[in-house]
Write a protein that holds these residues in place. Structure first.
Motif, short mmCIF file in Angstrom:
data_model
loop_
_atom_site.label_atom_id
_atom_site.label_comp_id
_atom_site.label_asym_id
_atom_site.label_seq_id
_atom_site.Cartn_x
_atom_site.Cartn_y
_atom_site.Cartn_z
N LEU A 317 0.83 -1.20 0.00
CA LEU A 317 0.00 0.00 0.00
C LEU A 317 0.87 1.26 0.00
N ALA A 318 1.95 1.21 0.71
CA ALA A 318 2.85 2.36 0.76
C ALA A 318 3.46 2.62 -0.61
N ILE A 329 -1.78 10.84 -9.96
CA ILE A 329 -3.16 10.37 -10.02
C ILE A 329 -3.58 9.80 -8.67
N ALA A 330 -4.86 9.53 -8.51
CA ALA A 330 -5.37 8.96 -7.26
C ALA A 330 -4.88 7.54 -7.08
N ALA A 331 -4.53 7.20 -5.84
CA ALA A 331 -3.99 5.86 -5.55
C ALA A 331 -5.01 4.77 -5.87
N GLY A 332 -6.29 5.07 -5.72
CA GLY A 332 -7.31 4.06 -6.00
C GLY A 332 -7.28 3.58 -7.44
N ILE A 333 -6.87 4.45 -8.36
CA ILE A 333 -6.78 4.06 -9.77
C ILE A 333 -5.67 3.04 -9.97
N LEU A 338 -4.11 -2.74 -10.77
CA LEU A 338 -3.43 -3.93 -10.24
C LEU A 338 -4.42 -5.07 -10.05
N GLN A 339 -5.59 -4.75 -9.55
CA GLN A 339 -6.62 -5.78 -9.37
C GLN A 339 -7.07 -6.33 -10.71
N VAL A 348 -7.52 -6.59 -1.73
CA VAL A 348 -6.38 -5.79 -1.27
C VAL A 348 -6.47 -4.38 -1.82
N GLY A 349 -6.24 -3.40 -0.94
CA GLY A 349 -6.08 -2.01 -1.37
C GLY A 349 -7.36 -1.23 -1.57
N ASN A 350 -8.52 -1.83 -1.29
CA ASN A 350 -9.77 -1.12 -1.52
C ASN A 350 -9.93 0.11 -0.65
N GLY A 351 -9.19 0.14 0.46
CA GLY A 351 -9.23 1.32 1.33
C GLY A 351 -8.64 2.55 0.68
N LEU A 352 -7.84 2.36 -0.39
CA LEU A 352 -7.26 3.49 -1.10
C LEU A 352 -8.21 4.05 -2.16
N LYS A 353 -9.26 3.30 -2.43
CA LYS A 353 -10.24 3.79 -3.39
C LYS A 353 -11.17 4.79 -2.71
#
Length: 364
Positions: A317-318, A329-333, A338-339, A348-353
């Protein structure tokens, strides 16, 4: 003055005057050929009147009065009532068909979203829905939908929900009419897209009006229309009245999907014909869809930067946050890509969306 209500019996059938005439012939033992001679008509004409294929004209009614003794008004009234009943029965039959069509239209949701005004009865609801579509009847709606469907790049599953899909598209057209646009400029639109990429970091209240304004300046109408039930459409692109429209539904409610869909639709405008209509839903494929996918993918994250990120092999995530910050750009993108490429789990990583919700006022 008091008015007393009266009930009027309206039969569900129509009696042709010819049936009554045939009974008269039978009662007096007269053949059709003899009646033809007495009236001065051909046998064919008498046969058509009795069969309900020809009308009893005022002239014919007067002649029948002389033959049978019943006044011409009697025969004229039979014909008039028959014609009235036929029209009434046709309208009743048509209304039943129209009401059945109306049930397939997501009327309640359209009212809730403010697409149409509420109406108390079926007739009123049918009227507001037809006005919304800008057609005279469901038959005309079918004509337009079937003609447009030839241009739609969509999967077969949309066909069962044609009314919902067309209502969503129609709302987009109506909203686009309210967007003042300049002349379409392909090169300037491409440049604007590069600049809009930075808005992935902004909040909806900031990026939505900016997208609409910047795209309108180069001739593209962008509209945001809430998804209707049974449409399953995340976006659409088509040309209406000589200008392109990008329509977004916020189907998946996260920033990675919204931004990818926007740039995907923009890719269709830049790369594909004006006569085509693209509806985007899960599982869409084909060469043109792949071209639009590649355009959105590479504009959001340039290929060179993506290859370097993958080569490093660190998808923590880091690391995702650092990479997103470097490319702006936004980390969620980054998480979404990656998904999609199955480099990390969809858990994994949905909290960044960033999740979005429609701000829809409650219907009164």
């Amino acid at each position: 003055m008091n008015r007393q209500a009266t009930n009027r019996y309206l039969p569900d059938y129509a009696v042709a005057p010819g049936e009554v005439l045939d009974e008269y012939l039978e009662s007096v033992g007269m053949k059709q050929a003899e009646l033809a001679d007495r009236l001065g008509y051909s046998k064919k004409t008498i046969n058509e009147i009795i069969a309900g294929k020809a009308r009893i004209t005022p002239e014919c009614a007067l002649k029948l009065e002389r033959v049978f003794g019943r006044p011409a008004s009697f025969w004229n009234n039979l014909e008039s009532q028959f014609q009235d009943d036929r029209v009434r029965l046709r309208e009743a039959e048509q209304f039943a068909e129209d009401a059945a069509w109306l049930k397939r239209v997501p009327y309640r949701e359209m009212v809730k979203l403010g697409f149409v005004e509420p109406a108390e009865d079926v007739g009123g609801r049918l009227d507001v829905v037809l006005r919304f579509f800008g057609v005279a009847s469901p038959a005309q709606w079918r004509t337009i939908w079937e003609r447009h469907q030839v241009a739609y790049r969509q999967s077969q599953r949309f066909e069962a929900n044609a009314e919902a899909v067309s209502a969503w598209l129609r709302q987009g057209e109506l909203q686009a009419q309210q967007v003042p646009c300049g002349e379409f400029d392909k090169q300037r639109f491409r440049a604007v897209l590069e600049e809009l990429r930075a808005l992935t970091l902004a909040e909806p209240q900031d990026f939505v009006p900016d997208i609409v304004k910047r795209c309108a300046e180069v001739g593209v109408a962008v509209v945001f229309v809430p998804e209707l039930p049974r449409t399953r459409v995340s976006g659409a692109t088509r040309w209406v009245g000589g200008r392109p429209i990008i329509q977004l539904s916020l189907r998946y409610k996260t920033n990675d999907h919204l931004w990818f869909t926007f740039f995907h639709e923009a890719g269709h405008i830049l790369k594909h014909g004006r006569k085509l209509v693209f509806l985007e839903g899960k599982g869409m494929d084909g060469e043109q869809e792949e071209e639009a996918n590649a355009f959105a993918r590479d504009l959001l994250i340039p290929q060179r930067d993506w290859r370097r990120f993958l080569a490093a092999g660190d998808f923590s995530l880091a690391s995702i946050r650092d990479f997103a910050a470097r490319v702006g750009i936004a980390a969620g993108i980054v998480v979404g890509r990656l998904q999609h490429e199955q480099l990390i789990s969809h858990a994994v990583g949905n909290g960044l969306k960033v999740k979005y919700e429609w701000a829809i006022p409650d219907a009164e």
